[in-house]
Design a protein around this motif. Structure first.
Motif, mmCIF file in Angstrom:
data_model
loop_
_atom_site.group_PDB
_atom_site.id
_atom_site.type_symbol
_atom_site.label_atom_id
_atom_site.label_comp_id
_atom_site.label_asym_id
_atom_site.label_seq_id
_atom_site.Cartn_x
_atom_site.Cartn_y
_atom_site.Cartn_z
ATOM 1 N N TYR A 295 0.832 -1.207 0.000
ATOM 2 C CA TYR A 295 0.000 0.000 0.000
ATOM 3 C C TYR A 295 0.866 1.257 0.000
ATOM 4 C CZ TYR A 295 -2.956 3.694 1.957
ATOM 5 O OH TYR A 295 -3.596 4.887 2.183
ATOM 6 N N LYS A 296 1.844 1.273 0.886
ATOM 7 C CA LYS A 296 2.696 2.447 1.061
ATOM 8 C C LYS A 296 3.488 2.756 -0.221
ATOM 9 C CE LYS A 296 4.833 2.411 4.956
ATOM 10 N NZ LYS A 296 5.824 2.052 6.017
ATOM 11 N N THR B 181 2.787 1.805 -3.365
ATOM 12 C CA THR B 181 1.882 2.208 -4.449
ATOM 13 C C THR B 181 1.379 3.631 -4.238
ATOM 14 O OG1 THR B 181 1.171 -0.097 -4.635
ATOM 15 C CG2 THR B 181 -0.184 1.568 -5.743
ATOM 16 N N LYS B 182 1.015 3.940 -3.017
ATOM 17 C CA LYS B 182 0.523 5.283 -2.701
ATOM 18 C C LYS B 182 1.577 6.337 -3.030
ATOM 19 C CE LYS B 182 -1.405 8.072 1.064
ATOM 20 N NZ LYS B 182 -1.727 8.131 2.516
ATOM 21 N N TYR B 183 2.842 6.012 -2.733
ATOM 22 C CA TYR B 183 3.907 6.980 -3.020
ATOM 23 C C TYR B 183 4.041 7.201 -4.528
ATOM 24 C CZ TYR B 183 8.310 9.473 -2.945
ATOM 25 O OH TYR B 183 9.281 10.438 -3.113
ATOM 26 N N LEU B 184 3.988 6.134 -5.311
ATOM 27 C CA LEU B 184 4.058 6.278 -6.771
ATOM 28 C C LEU B 184 2.911 7.140 -7.287
ATOM 29 C CD1 LEU B 184 5.082 2.661 -7.881
ATOM 30 C CD2 LEU B 184 6.467 4.739 -8.094
ATOM 31 N N LEU B 185 1.726 6.919 -6.743
ATOM 32 C CA LEU B 185 0.569 7.712 -7.172
ATOM 33 C C LEU B 185 0.738 9.181 -6.789
ATOM 34 C CD1 LEU B 185 -2.259 5.206 -6.128
ATOM 35 C CD2 LEU B 185 -1.622 5.831 -8.481
ATOM 36 N N GLU B 186 1.282 9.423 -5.603
ATOM 37 C CA GLU B 186 1.463 10.811 -5.152
ATOM 38 C C GLU B 186 2.508 11.561 -5.977
ATOM 39 O OE1 GLU B 186 2.354 10.244 -1.030
ATOM 40 O OE2 GLU B 186 0.245 10.305 -0.410
ATOM 41 N N THR B 187 3.421 10.811 -6.587
ATOM 42 C CA THR B 187 4.432 11.465 -7.435
ATOM 43 C C THR B 187 3.912 11.717 -8.846
ATOM 44 O OG1 THR B 187 5.426 9.371 -8.170
ATOM 45 C CG2 THR B 187 6.321 10.372 -6.163
ATOM 46 N N GLY B 188 2.689 11.288 -9.130
ATOM 47 C CA GLY B 188 2.088 11.554 -10.429
ATOM 48 C C GLY B 188 1.919 10.344 -11.329
ATOM 49 N N CYS B 189 2.359 9.165 -10.893
ATOM 50 C CA CYS B 189 2.160 7.947 -11.702
ATOM 51 C C CYS B 189 0.668 7.611 -11.762
ATOM 52 C CB CYS B 189 2.933 6.776 -11.105
ATOM 53 S SG CYS B 189 4.716 6.956 -11.151
ATOM 54 N N LYS B 190 0.241 7.160 -12.928
ATOM 55 C CA LYS B 190 -1.182 6.848 -13.109
ATOM 56 C C LYS B 190 -1.418 5.374 -13.446
ATOM 57 C CE LYS B 190 -2.259 11.549 -14.680
ATOM 58 N NZ LYS B 190 -2.705 11.945 -13.316
#
Length: 343
Positions: A173-174, A176-185
């Protein structure tokens, strides 16, 4: 030089072996005069106790067995380091064995170690999906023989013993969440541990992070890989999806290989594709760019396992009352991921 024995010392002083043993252990049952003479004689003649003989008398080997599935995985090396550190501090030695993910080899190893060569065992078992009822019984027999047992990482739920596990759901979770927060879609997962419980938990955490962003889960983005599979060939299919801008890899060696292949194909890491891997080993620090990794704190896990096992061996833990320690992971952010945008 002929090695001096207890019997030799006993013959020299015309006393029993038991008397010599008590004198060397400073027993109050022996007079100070005789004790001093025996101790001085032993010292002058470089007497060293026979540890094997003492172990047989004391029913103790002062050794613990450590069984791991993979010596190439840096996480297990860290665990071994932690176990050995604590074992040395508490007067124990370790016997380490590698099963290479083989049920047969694990069974043979456990039979060998539980036959009296160690006082207790620390085990990370083979993949749970491959466990049979017979295999579970083999591990359970260790507990039945009253051999102290601690399981870590890859544990068997049906076995009652102390356990030390990683919060793998939170780890997935942690990351994946970080990748999403950096702009990964669009985030793909490469998993060499697809058939294990820990692999499923990490993917479960991945799904949770996607759900929080209202991103639908696509099982086509989950790519299992075996030891004999061609990673370069498999990645070609993943990279055909031009939308992929993040990859989560569930072990360290595969993470390093994945980044090398991606870079060789002309992609920039992290601007085109960001990468996060698992196990914060030496490889991840010194590649270019340095890899963002999930640290499972292997050394701490090893230390915790060793303390719990030795406490059991020495009767410092109450009978029964087994505990499962859950260790939280840390995300070590480096150059293979983008920075989180401000604001």
């Amino acid at each position: 030089m002929i090695k001096l024995t207890l019997k030799d010392i006993a013959n020299h002083f015309s006393v029993s072996i038991s008397t010599v043993s008590k004198a060397l252990h400073d027993s109050h049952e022996i007079s100070d005069k005789l004790k001093n003479r025996i101790q001085e004689f032993a010292k002058e003649n470089h007497y060293r106790p026979n540890k094997v003989a003492l172990n047989l008398v004391n029913r103790s080997t002062k050794s613990i067995g450590v069984v791991i599935p993979d010596i190439l995985n840096y996480f297990f090396i860290q665990v071994l380091y932690g176990v050995e550190k604590v074992a040395n501090e508490r007067g124990y030695s370790i016997i380490s064995c590698v099963t290479d993910h083989s049920l047969k080899k694990e069974t043979m190893t456990l039979e060998m170690l539980s036959s009296g060569s160690v006082d207790g065992l620390i085990i990370s078992s083979v993949a749970s999906e491959r466990q049979t009822s017979k295999h579970i019984e083999n591990v359970k027999s260790i507990v039945d023989y009253q051999i102290p047992l601690v399981m870590f990482d890859r544990v068997i739920d049906a076995i009652e013993c102390d356990k030390v596990i990683v919060d793998d759901f939170e780890a997935g979770y942690k990351a994946t969440k970080y990748l999403l927060e950096t702009g990964c879609k669009t985030i793909a997962i490469i998993t060499p541990i697809n058939k294990t419980k820990i692999g499923r938990l990490r993917i479960g955490g991945y799904k949770r992070a996607l759900k929080e962003r209202d991103i639908p889960f696509d099982d086509k983005l989950i790519t299992p890989i075996g030891a004999k599979d061609d990673l370069d060939f498999i990645l070609s299919f993943i990279l055909n999806d031009k939308n992929i801008d993040g990859i989560l890899v569930l072990d360290e060696i595969t993470t390093v290989k994945t980044m090398a292949i991606i870079k060789a194909r002309g992609y920039h890491v992290p601007n085109d594709i960001a990468i996060i891997g698992f196990t914060n080993g030496q490889l991840s620090k010194y590649v270019t760019p340095a890899l963002t990794m999930v640290s499972q704190h292997g050394t701490y896990i090893g230390e915790t396992c060793a303390h719990r096992l030795i406490d059991r061996i020495e009767g410092l833990s109450s009978p029964g009352g087994f505990e499962t320690k859950v260790v939280k992971t840390s995300l070590i952010v480096r150059e293979s991921t983008r920075k989180i945008p401000l604001g």
